[in-house]
Enzyme design. Structure first.
Site, PDB file in Angstrom:
ATOM      1  N   GLU A 168       6.072   6.060  -9.374  1.00  0.00           N
ATOM      2  CA  GLU A 168       4.628   5.844  -9.192  1.00  0.00           C
ATOM      3  C   GLU A 168       4.069   6.778  -8.133  1.00  0.00           C
ATOM      4  O   GLU A 168       3.015   7.394  -8.317  1.00  0.00           O
ATOM      5  CB  GLU A 168       4.348   4.392  -8.763  1.00  0.00           C
TER       6      GLU A 168
ATOM      7  N   LEU B 227      -4.685  -7.078  -6.780  1.00  0.00           N
ATOM      8  CA  LEU B 227      -4.360  -8.214  -7.653  1.00  0.00           C
ATOM      9  C   LEU B 227      -5.567  -9.037  -8.098  1.00  0.00           C
ATOM     10  O   LEU B 227      -5.398 -10.155  -8.585  1.00  0.00           O
ATOM     11  CB  LEU B 227      -3.328  -9.115  -6.952  1.00  0.00           C
TER      12      LEU B 227
ATOM     13  N   GLY C 115       0.797  -1.225   0.000  1.00  0.00           N
ATOM     14  CA  GLY C 115       0.000   0.000   0.000  1.00  0.00           C
ATOM     15  C   GLY C 115       0.829   1.273   0.000  1.00  0.00           C
ATOM     16  O   GLY C 115       0.364   2.321   0.457  1.00  0.00           O
ATOM     17  N   SER C 116       2.034   1.205  -0.563  1.00  0.00           N
ATOM     18  CA  SER C 116       2.831   2.447  -0.582  1.00  0.00           C
ATOM     19  C   SER C 116       2.208   3.481  -1.524  1.00  0.00           C
ATOM     20  O   SER C 116       2.297   4.685  -1.273  1.00  0.00           O
ATOM     21  CB  SER C 116       4.297   2.172  -0.933  1.00  0.00           C
ATOM     22  N   ASN C 117       1.575   3.020  -2.593  1.00  0.00           N
ATOM     23  CA  ASN C 117       0.863   3.981  -3.464  1.00  0.00           C
ATOM     24  C   ASN C 117      -0.363   4.543  -2.748  1.00  0.00           C
ATOM     25  O   ASN C 117      -0.670   5.729  -2.878  1.00  0.00           O
ATOM     26  CB  ASN C 117       0.444   3.316  -4.784  1.00  0.00           C
TER      27      ASN C 117
ATOM     28  N   ASP D   5      -4.715  -4.842 -17.123  1.00  0.00           N
ATOM     29  CA  ASP D   5      -3.717  -3.891 -17.655  1.00  0.00           C
ATOM     30  C   ASP D   5      -4.040  -3.391 -19.060  1.00  0.00           C
ATOM     31  O   ASP D   5      -3.154  -3.114 -19.867  1.00  0.00           O
ATOM     32  CB  ASP D   5      -2.304  -4.523 -17.642  1.00  0.00           C
TER      33      ASP D   5
ATOM     34  N   HIS E  87       0.360   0.487 -13.246  1.00  0.00           N
ATOM     35  CA  HIS E  87       1.108  -0.728 -13.553  1.00  0.00           C
ATOM     36  C   HIS E  87       2.594  -0.366 -13.668  1.00  0.00           C
ATOM     37  O   HIS E  87       2.932   0.652 -14.276  1.00  0.00           O
ATOM     38  CB  HIS E  87       0.589  -1.334 -14.874  1.00  0.00           C
TER      39      HIS E  87
ATOM     40  N   ASN F  69      -5.979   2.397 -12.703  1.00  0.00           N
ATOM     41  CA  ASN F  69      -4.992   1.420 -12.232  1.00  0.00           C
ATOM     42  C   ASN F  69      -3.598   1.936 -12.548  1.00  0.00           C
ATOM     43  O   ASN F  69      -3.407   2.675 -13.509  1.00  0.00           O
ATOM     44  CB  ASN F  69      -5.204   0.071 -12.943  1.00  0.00           C
TER      45      ASN F  69
ATOM     46  N   ILE G 263     -11.505  -6.646 -11.502  1.00  0.00           N
ATOM     47  CA  ILE G 263     -12.688  -5.883 -11.099  1.00  0.00           C
ATOM     48  C   ILE G 263     -13.883  -6.437 -11.879  1.00  0.00           C
ATOM     49  O   ILE G 263     -13.841  -6.513 -13.112  1.00  0.00           O
ATOM     50  CB  ILE G 263     -12.488  -4.380 -11.408  1.00  0.00           C
TER      51      ILE G 263
HETATM   52  C1  GRF Z   1       3.003  -1.123  -7.718  1.00  0.00           C
HETATM   53  O1  GRF Z   1       4.222  -1.376  -8.340  1.00  0.00           O
HETATM   54  C2  GRF Z   1       1.895  -0.951  -8.724  1.00  0.00           C
HETATM   55  O2  GRF Z   1       2.333  -0.451  -9.944  1.00  0.00           O
HETATM   56  C3  GRF Z   1       1.414  -2.364  -8.924  1.00  0.00           C
HETATM   57  O3  GRF Z   1       1.516  -2.967  -7.665  1.00  0.00           O
HETATM   58  C4  GRF Z   1       2.527  -2.315  -6.889  1.00  0.00           C
HETATM   59  C5  GRF Z   1       1.889  -1.918  -5.602  1.00  0.00           C
HETATM   60  O4  GRF Z   1       2.814  -1.447  -4.683  1.00  0.00           O
HETATM   61  N1  GRF Z   1       0.107  -2.402  -9.515  1.00  0.00           N
HETATM   62  P1  GRF Z   1       2.300  -0.818  -3.318  1.00  0.00           P
HETATM   63  O5  GRF Z   1       1.410  -1.853  -2.633  1.00  0.00           O
HETATM   64  O6  GRF Z   1       1.541   0.425  -3.658  1.00  0.00           O
HETATM   65  O7  GRF Z   1       3.532  -0.547  -2.532  1.00  0.00           O
END
Ligand code: GRF
Length: 197
Positions: free
Chosen positions: A181, A92, A12-14, A152, A111, A109, A95
Site C-alpha cells: 500500500e 472508517l 496513519g502509516s499510509n 469499498d 482497501h 480510498n 463519506i
Molecule cells: C490500510 O490497510 C488501508 O488499506 C485500510 O486501513 C489501513 C490503514 O492503515 N483502509 P494505516 O492507518 O494507514 O496504517
C-alpha cells in the site's frame, strides 16, 4: 500545487507514506497535504500530522446534533483548505453524499484486499486478512478506487497482488499488504492528479 486532504482513523502509516512522497522522493512533488481530518482524537495519525506541521482536525459525526451540521463543518474545512483531492487512508466512516457530490471523481480510498473480494461493511483492518486466510486464498493485495456512496465500491484505479501461502499468519499477510500500500498509493495519487488536470 495540488492540495490533498487526508482522512484517517488510526495509525496513519499510509498518510505518512503520502506525506513523505510530497517532500522526499519526488513522486508527489506537485502536491501538498493541506490537512488531516480524523473522526477520533488521540490517534497516531494526528501525531504524524503535528510532527510535520500539518493541521489536524477532529470531526466526529457522533457529537454533532444533526448530520447536516456535521457535513457543513466537513465541507467548510475542506473549502478553507482549498482542497483539490481527498485521500482516505484507513478512514472508517462513510463519506457523506454531499461531500461526494462536491468532489466528484476526487475522493480516493485504499482497501487491503483485491476488491471486490473481502470488501464492504464489516471488512476492515485485520478482519480482512483473517477472512483471506480463512478462505484459503493463494493471493491477496490492495485496491485503490474512487469513492462512491457504498463502502469499498466505485471504479478501481489500481490493484497490486502478492502470493500467499496457507502457513502465513493473518498478521504476516497484513504486514506485507501494508508495505504494498505504501508503495502503490502515492504513485496512484500522482497519476490520478495528472488525469484531473
Ligand atoms: C490500510 O490497510 C488501508 O488499506 C485500510 O486501513 C489501513 C490503514 O492503515 N483502509 P494505516 O492507518 O494507514 O496504517
Amino acid at each position: 500545487m495540488f492540495n490533498i486532504a487526508v482522512f484517517a482513523s488510526g495509525s496513519g502509516s499510509n498518510f505518512q507514506a503520502i506525506l513523505d512522497s510530497t517532500t522526499q522522493n519526488g513522486i508527489l512533488s506537485d502536491a501538498t497535504i493541506c490537512g488531516l481530518i480524523t473522526n477520533k482524537a488521540e490517534i497516531k495519525a494526528i501525531d504524524r500530522a503535528h510532527s510535520a506541521g500539518i493541521e489536524a482536525v477532529v470531526l466526529n459525526p457522533s457529537v454533532y446534533p444533526t448530520a447536516r451540521e456535521y457535513e457543513a463543518s466537513l465541507l467548510s474545512t475542506l473549502e478553507i483548505w482549498n482542497t483539490d483531492l481527498i485521500v482516505l487512508a484507513g478512514y472508517l466512516r462513510k463519506i457523506p453524499v454531499s461531500v461526494i457530490d462536491r468532489y466528484p471523481n476526487r475522493i480516493l480510498n485504499i482497501h487491503p484486499s483485491l476488491l471486490p473480494r473481502f470488501g464492504g461493511k464489516g471488512f476492515y483492518g485485520m478482519k480482512v486478512h483473517k477472512a483471506v486466510k480463512e478462505a484459503g486464498d493463494h493471493e491477496t493485495g490492495c485496491t485503490i478506487h474512487i469513492v462512491t456512496e457504498e463502502f469499498d465500491d466505485g471504479p478501481i484505479l489500481a490493484q497490486e497482488r502478492i502470493t500467499i501461502s496457507l502457513s502465513d499468519s493473518a498478521e504476516e499477510i497484513a504486514a506485507r499488504v501494508l508495505t504494498l500500500e505504501h508503495d502503490l498509493y502515492p504513485r496512484v495519487i500522482a497519476s490520478h492528479m495528472k488525469s484531473l488536470t
